[in-house]
Motif scaffolding. Structure first.
Motif, short mmCIF file in Angstrom:
data_model
loop_
_atom_site.label_atom_id
_atom_site.label_comp_id
_atom_site.label_asym_id
_atom_site.label_seq_id
_atom_site.Cartn_x
_atom_site.Cartn_y
_atom_site.Cartn_z
N ALA A 64 8.26 5.66 -8.10
CA ALA A 64 7.26 6.03 -7.10
C ALA A 64 6.75 7.44 -7.39
O ALA A 64 5.55 7.69 -7.44
CB ALA A 64 7.86 5.95 -5.71
N GLY A 65 7.68 8.37 -7.62
CA GLY A 65 7.30 9.78 -7.77
C GLY A 65 6.90 10.18 -9.18
O GLY A 65 6.29 11.22 -9.38
N GLY A 66 7.26 9.38 -10.16
CA GLY A 66 6.87 9.68 -11.55
C GLY A 66 7.73 10.71 -12.23
O GLY A 66 7.44 11.13 -13.36
N ASP A 67 8.81 11.13 -11.58
CA ASP A 67 9.63 12.21 -12.16
C ASP A 67 10.69 11.60 -13.09
O ASP A 67 11.85 11.45 -12.72
CB ASP A 67 10.28 13.02 -11.04
N LEU A 68 10.28 11.28 -14.28
CA LEU A 68 11.17 10.64 -15.26
C LEU A 68 11.36 11.57 -16.44
O LEU A 68 10.39 12.08 -17.01
CB LEU A 68 10.56 9.30 -15.72
N ASP A 69 12.61 11.76 -16.81
CA ASP A 69 12.97 12.72 -17.85
C ASP A 69 12.60 12.17 -19.23
O ASP A 69 13.06 11.09 -19.61
CB ASP A 69 14.49 12.96 -17.76
N PRO A 70 11.78 12.91 -20.00
CA PRO A 70 11.40 12.41 -21.33
C PRO A 70 12.56 12.34 -22.31
O PRO A 70 12.45 11.73 -23.37
CB PRO A 70 10.35 13.42 -21.81
N ALA A 71 13.71 12.97 -21.97
CA ALA A 71 14.86 12.93 -22.88
C ALA A 71 15.69 11.65 -22.71
O ALA A 71 16.60 11.41 -23.51
CB ALA A 71 15.75 14.15 -22.66
N LEU A 72 15.39 10.84 -21.70
CA LEU A 72 16.19 9.61 -21.49
C LEU A 72 16.12 8.71 -22.71
O LEU A 72 15.08 8.61 -23.38
CB LEU A 72 15.67 8.85 -20.26
N ARG A 73 17.23 7.99 -22.97
CA ARG A 73 17.31 7.15 -24.16
C ARG A 73 16.28 6.01 -24.14
O ARG A 73 15.84 5.55 -25.19
CB ARG A 73 18.72 6.55 -24.27
N PHE A 74 15.95 5.58 -22.93
CA PHE A 74 14.99 4.49 -22.74
C PHE A 74 13.72 4.66 -23.58
O PHE A 74 13.20 3.70 -24.14
CB PHE A 74 14.63 4.47 -21.24
N TRP A 75 13.22 5.88 -23.68
CA TRP A 75 11.93 6.14 -24.35
C TRP A 75 12.04 6.17 -25.87
O TRP A 75 11.03 6.13 -26.56
CB TRP A 75 11.33 7.48 -23.89
N HIS A 76 13.24 6.32 -26.39
CA HIS A 76 13.40 6.66 -27.80
C HIS A 76 14.02 5.55 -28.64
O HIS A 76 14.55 5.82 -29.72
CB HIS A 76 14.21 7.95 -27.92
N CYS A 77 13.98 4.32 -28.15
CA CYS A 77 14.49 3.18 -28.92
C CYS A 77 13.76 1.93 -28.44
O CYS A 77 13.11 1.93 -27.39
CB CYS A 77 16.00 3.02 -28.73
N GLY A 78 13.85 0.89 -29.24
CA GLY A 78 13.20 -0.36 -28.87
C GLY A 78 11.70 -0.31 -29.14
O GLY A 78 11.21 0.54 -29.89
N GLY A 79 10.99 -1.22 -28.51
CA GLY A 79 9.56 -1.36 -28.78
C GLY A 79 8.69 -0.67 -27.74
O GLY A 79 8.99 0.45 -27.31
N ALA A 80 7.62 -1.34 -27.33
CA ALA A 80 6.63 -0.74 -26.43
C ALA A 80 7.22 -0.52 -25.03
O ALA A 80 8.13 -1.23 -24.61
CB ALA A 80 5.41 -1.66 -26.35
N LYS A 81 6.69 0.52 -24.36
CA LYS A 81 7.15 0.86 -23.01
C LYS A 81 5.96 1.03 -22.08
O LYS A 81 4.94 1.58 -22.48
CB LYS A 81 7.94 2.18 -23.00
#
Ligand SMILES: NC(=O)c1ccc[n+]([C@@H]2O[C@H](COP(=O)([O-])OP(=O)(O)OC[C@H]3O[C@@H](n4cnc5c(N)ncnc54)[C@H](OP(=O)(O)O)[C@@H]3O)[C@@H](O)[C@H]2O)c1
Length: 244
Positions: free
Chosen positions: A106-123
């Motif tokens: 909701a708030g958009g405050d997501l840490d760019p260092a989270l592993r979610f962003w740095h592996c796998g395919g499109a997000k």
């Protein structure tokens, strides 16, 4: 109850709406007393190795996997298909190696260092219009960020995923996200993995929160199957009050 043995591989039910909104499968592991984690900062493991492998198979059969911002911050998950064989099967079938990874905030405050962003395919990230501004500031080009209006419209989220070619969506929690999908009658199927553990901590998160669930407290979900997966009992339910 008919307890069946564990099947080797997840075989998805036929997609009922191939050109409409995706088939939505909620997946959760829950303790005997209804918790999905404990109150400590570390993630409580409720699934055993066999069940983690089962979940990997469900991911591999999905076009997209979705988590909420609360789970991203609490667990820092990767949300990958871990089996090389399953990834190879996806590629051989002409699909992307990994399902699309979807985050909801909701708030958009997501840490760019989270592993979610740095592996796998499109997000892709879904948020409110205001949250989307914040998420773009924080994430830069790490994900496609979509604002869904002044509030978080989960129907619009499903429409956007459908436009991206998603026919099967796996929702992996947490409780806030599962509550909203069920309360808005947007989920088709629930996979509930019942773990033989007792949490007993009032501050720990529960599977579902208070909501005006379709059909009210007397409505019974339709049991599709029950099977053992190691020491877990997997219960599968059809959840939609008004199937499409
Ligand atoms: N056992 C399991 O199977 C399992 C699986 C996954 C997670 N978990 C556990 O679940 C817990 C996290 O659950 P959670 O309920 O806190 O978080 P969550 O369900 O992962 O995410 C909730 C988030 O979704 C966003 N959101 C979506 N719709 C919203 C709305 N209408 N209004 C406001 N916000 C909305 C908010 O994001 P923002 O805060 O970014 O605005 C909110 O914090 C963790 O302890 C995790 O370990 C367990």
């Amino acid at each position: 109850m008919n307890i069946q043995s564990q099947s080797d591989e997840f075989k998805p039910a036929p997609a009922t709406r191939p050109y409409g909104r995706p088939h939505v499968l909620l997946s959760v592991a829950v303790s005997m007393d209804g918790y999905i984690d404990d109150a400590s900062p570390e993630r409580l493991m409720l699934s055993g190795p066999e069940d983690l492998d089962r979940v990997d198979g469900v991911r591999a059969a999905s076009d997209a996997v979705l988590v909420g911002g609360g789970t991203l911050r609490a667990d820092n998950p990767r949300l990958l298909v871990n089996s090389p064989r399953r990834r190879a099967d996806r590629v051989a079938a002409g699909r992307p190696e990994y399902p699309l990874k979807v985050a909801v905030t909701a708030g958009g405050d997501l840490d760019p260092a989270l592993r979610f962003w740095h592996c796998g395919g499109a997000k892709v990230v879904y948020s409110t219009d205001a949250g989307a501004v914040r998420a773009r500031e924080r994430l830069g080009g790490l994900a496609d960020v979509v604002g869904l209006g002044p509030g978080l419209d989960f129907g619009a989220l499903l429409d956007d995923l459908a436009a991206r070619g998603v026919r099967r969506l796996m929702v992996e929690g947490g409780g806030g996200i599962h509550t909203r999908f069920l309360a808005q009658d947007l989920a088709d199927e629930l996979h509930l993995a019942l773990a033989p553990q007792l949490v007993g901590q009032p501050a720990a998160p529960r599977f579902l929160g208070p909501a005006d669930y379709p059909g009210g407290p007397a409505r019974r979900l339709t049991l599709l199957g029950a099977e053992t997966v190691g020491d877990i009992v997997l219960l599968r339910y059809a959840t939609k009050e008004t199937p499409a």
